[in-house]
Scaffold this motif. Sequence first.
Motif, PDB file in Angstrom:
ATOM      1  N   LYS A   5      21.772  65.997  45.973  1.00 37.91           N
ATOM      2  CA  LYS A   5      22.526  67.053  45.295  1.00 37.91           C
ATOM      3  C   LYS A   5      21.585  68.243  45.156  1.00 37.91           C
ATOM      4  CE  LYS A   5      25.463  68.015  41.297  1.00 37.91           C
ATOM      5  NZ  LYS A   5      25.567  69.372  41.644  1.00 37.91           N
ATOM      6  N   THR A   6      22.020  69.383  45.647  1.00 41.65           N
ATOM      7  CA  THR A   6      21.176  70.572  45.632  1.00 41.65           C
ATOM      8  C   THR A   6      22.047  71.806  45.455  1.00 41.65           C
ATOM      9  OG1 THR A   6      19.467  71.783  46.856  1.00 41.65           O
ATOM     10  CG2 THR A   6      21.229  70.815  48.152  1.00 41.65           C
ATOM     11  N   ASP A   7      21.435  72.893  45.047  1.00 44.00           N
ATOM     12  CA  ASP A   7      22.178  74.143  44.901  1.00 44.00           C
ATOM     13  C   ASP A   7      22.373  74.843  46.241  1.00 44.00           C
ATOM     14  OD1 ASP A   7      22.416  73.876  42.152  1.00 44.00           O
ATOM     15  OD2 ASP A   7      20.563  74.967  41.750  1.00 44.00           O
ATOM     16  N   PHE A   8      21.515  74.555  47.210  1.00 45.36           N
ATOM     17  CA  PHE A   8      21.552  75.278  48.474  1.00 45.36           C
ATOM     18  C   PHE A   8      21.228  74.326  49.615  1.00 45.36           C
ATOM     19  CE2 PHE A   8      19.429  77.627  51.861  1.00 45.36           C
ATOM     20  CZ  PHE A   8      20.314  78.662  52.077  1.00 45.36           C
ATOM     21  N   VAL A   9      22.006  74.410  50.679  1.00 50.33           N
ATOM     22  CA  VAL A   9      21.721  73.633  51.886  1.00 50.33           C
ATOM     23  C   VAL A   9      21.866  74.550  53.097  1.00 50.33           C
ATOM     24  CG1 VAL A   9      24.087  72.782  52.168  1.00 50.33           C
ATOM     25  CG2 VAL A   9      22.207  71.511  53.169  1.00 50.33           C
ATOM     26  N   GLU A  10      20.969  74.389  54.047  1.00 48.69           N
ATOM     27  CA  GLU A  10      21.032  75.149  55.299  1.00 48.69           C
ATOM     28  C   GLU A  10      20.982  74.153  56.445  1.00 48.69           C
ATOM     29  OE1 GLU A  10      17.813  77.637  57.792  1.00 48.69           O
ATOM     30  OE2 GLU A  10      18.340  78.555  55.873  1.00 48.69           O
ATOM     31  N   ILE A  11      21.905  74.310  57.384  1.00 48.33           N
ATOM     32  CA  ILE A  11      21.913  73.477  58.582  1.00 48.33           C
ATOM     33  C   ILE A  11      21.702  74.408  59.766  1.00 48.33           C
ATOM     34  CG2 ILE A  11      23.250  71.896  60.023  1.00 48.33           C
ATOM     35  CD1 ILE A  11      24.752  71.117  57.413  1.00 48.33           C
ATOM     36  N   GLU A  12      20.607  74.208  60.453  1.00 49.92           N
ATOM     37  CA  GLU A  12      20.255  75.049  61.602  1.00 49.92           C
ATOM     38  C   GLU A  12      20.375  74.207  62.865  1.00 49.92           C
ATOM     39  OE1 GLU A  12      16.288  77.236  63.464  1.00 49.92           O
ATOM     40  OE2 GLU A  12      16.286  76.617  61.374  1.00 49.92           O
ATOM     41  N   ILE A  13      21.144  74.705  63.825  1.00 51.52           N
ATOM     42  CA  ILE A  13      21.254  74.042  65.120  1.00 51.52           C
ATOM     43  C   ILE A  13      20.526  74.928  66.118  1.00 51.52           C
ATOM     44  CG2 ILE A  13      22.806  73.201  66.910  1.00 51.52           C
ATOM     45  CD1 ILE A  13      24.879  72.748  64.677  1.00 51.52           C
ATOM     46  N   GLN A  14      19.436  74.403  66.633  1.00 54.23           N
ATOM     47  CA  GLN A  14      18.531  75.193  67.465  1.00 54.23           C
ATOM     48  C   GLN A  14      18.534  74.665  68.895  1.00 54.23           C
ATOM     49  OE1 GLN A  14      14.010  74.755  67.342  1.00 54.23           O
ATOM     50  NE2 GLN A  14      14.434  76.338  65.818  1.00 54.23           N
ATOM     51  N   GLN A  15      18.803  75.549  69.845  1.00 48.32           N
ATOM     52  CA  GLN A  15      18.733  75.177  71.256  1.00 48.32           C
ATOM     53  C   GLN A  15      17.276  75.247  71.697  1.00 48.32           C
ATOM     54  OE1 GLN A  15      20.902  77.751  73.887  1.00 48.32           O
ATOM     55  NE2 GLN A  15      20.894  76.262  75.534  1.00 48.32           N
ATOM     56  N   GLN A  16      16.809  74.200  72.331  1.00 43.28           N
ATOM     57  CA  GLN A  16      15.433  74.139  72.818  1.00 43.28           C
ATOM     58  C   GLN A  16      15.408  74.601  74.274  1.00 43.28           C
ATOM     59  OE1 GLN A  16      12.792  72.537  70.612  1.00 43.28           O
ATOM     60  NE2 GLN A  16      14.459  73.366  69.381  1.00 43.28           N
ATOM     61  N   THR A  17      14.545  75.544  74.606  1.00 49.56           N
ATOM     62  CA  THR A  17      14.523  76.083  75.971  1.00 49.56           C
ATOM     63  C   THR A  17      13.220  75.821  76.713  1.00 49.56           C
ATOM     64  OG1 THR A  17      13.777  78.234  75.153  1.00 49.56           O
ATOM     65  CG2 THR A  17      16.160  77.917  75.384  1.00 49.56           C
ATOM     66  N   ASP A  18      12.223  75.312  76.034  1.00 52.57           N
ATOM     67  CA  ASP A  18      10.945  75.017  76.686  1.00 52.57           C
ATOM     68  C   ASP A  18      11.167  73.946  77.758  1.00 52.57           C
ATOM     69  OD1 ASP A  18       8.417  73.677  77.260  1.00 52.57           O
ATOM     70  OD2 ASP A  18       7.605  74.808  75.571  1.00 52.57           O
ATOM     71  N   PRO A  19      10.641  74.139  78.968  1.00 49.64           N
ATOM     72  CA  PRO A  19      10.828  73.134  80.028  1.00 49.64           C
ATOM     73  C   PRO A  19      10.280  71.749  79.651  1.00 49.64           C
ATOM     74  CG  PRO A  19       9.896  75.155  80.928  1.00 49.64           C
ATOM     75  CD  PRO A  19       9.901  75.311  79.440  1.00 49.64           C
ATOM     76  N   ASP A  20       9.297  71.698  78.763  1.00 46.54           N
ATOM     77  CA  ASP A  20       8.703  70.424  78.347  1.00 46.54           C
ATOM     78  C   ASP A  20       9.295  69.903  77.036  1.00 46.54           C
ATOM     79  OD1 ASP A  20       6.985  70.430  80.554  1.00 46.54           O
ATOM     80  OD2 ASP A  20       5.515  71.662  79.479  1.00 46.54           O
ATOM     81  N   ARG A  21      10.456  70.415  76.662  1.00 43.21           N
ATOM     82  CA  ARG A  21      11.078  70.026  75.388  1.00 43.21           C
ATOM     83  C   ARG A  21      11.399  68.530  75.360  1.00 43.21           C
ATOM     84  NH1 ARG A  21      15.222  72.461  78.537  1.00 43.21           N
ATOM     85  NH2 ARG A  21      16.901  70.972  78.902  1.00 43.21           N
ATOM     86  N   ALA A  22      11.452  67.997  74.162  1.00 47.64           N
ATOM     87  CA  ALA A  22      11.820  66.586  73.999  1.00 47.64           C
ATOM     88  C   ALA A  22      13.326  66.400  74.186  1.00 47.64           C
ATOM     89  CB  ALA A  22      11.404  66.097  72.620  1.00 47.64           C
ATOM     90  N   THR A  23      14.106  67.332  73.653  1.00 46.72           N
ATOM     91  CA  THR A  23      15.563  67.286  73.771  1.00 46.72           C
ATOM     92  C   THR A  23      16.095  68.709  73.873  1.00 46.72           C
ATOM     93  OG1 THR A  23      15.895  67.362  71.375  1.00 46.72           O
ATOM     94  CG2 THR A  23      15.771  65.168  72.391  1.00 46.72           C
ATOM     95  N   HIS A  24      17.383  68.825  74.173  1.00 43.07           N
ATOM     96  CA  HIS A  24      18.003  70.140  74.344  1.00 43.07           C
ATOM     97  C   HIS A  24      18.374  70.788  73.008  1.00 43.07           C
ATOM     98  CE1 HIS A  24      19.957  73.254  76.680  1.00 43.07           C
ATOM     99  NE2 HIS A  24      21.019  73.148  75.915  1.00 43.07           N
TER     100      HIS A  24
END
Length: 96
Positions: A5-24
């Motif tokens: 339970k919190t006063d503020f929540v942020e959900i960030e969906i980030q696209q990974q573009t580095d060729p050596d990324r772990a996931t997309h």
Amino acid sequence: MSIIKTDFVEIEIQQQTDPDRATHWCTIIKVQPEVKPGVMAGALEIKNIIMTDYDPIVRYTKDLGDKIIENPQYGLSEKEELHRQMRRKEFQNENN
């Protein structure tokens, strides 16, 4: 699973573009911790980082007490919802 339970929540969906990324995709869930000595007001704390190669599915729902329904007022357009359902079926088919 934790319930926070919190006063503020942020959900960030980030696209990974580095060729050596772990996931997309990288989904980061942040909350504002309780202000107390040693915690700066307005600080954010990362609670979870979820990584996947599949497009994240974002749903907005509404709890009516006896059932949970989709809540398009805050979410996807009808076209986007159909696309989301199609992606979900594709994902389920790939993983069965």
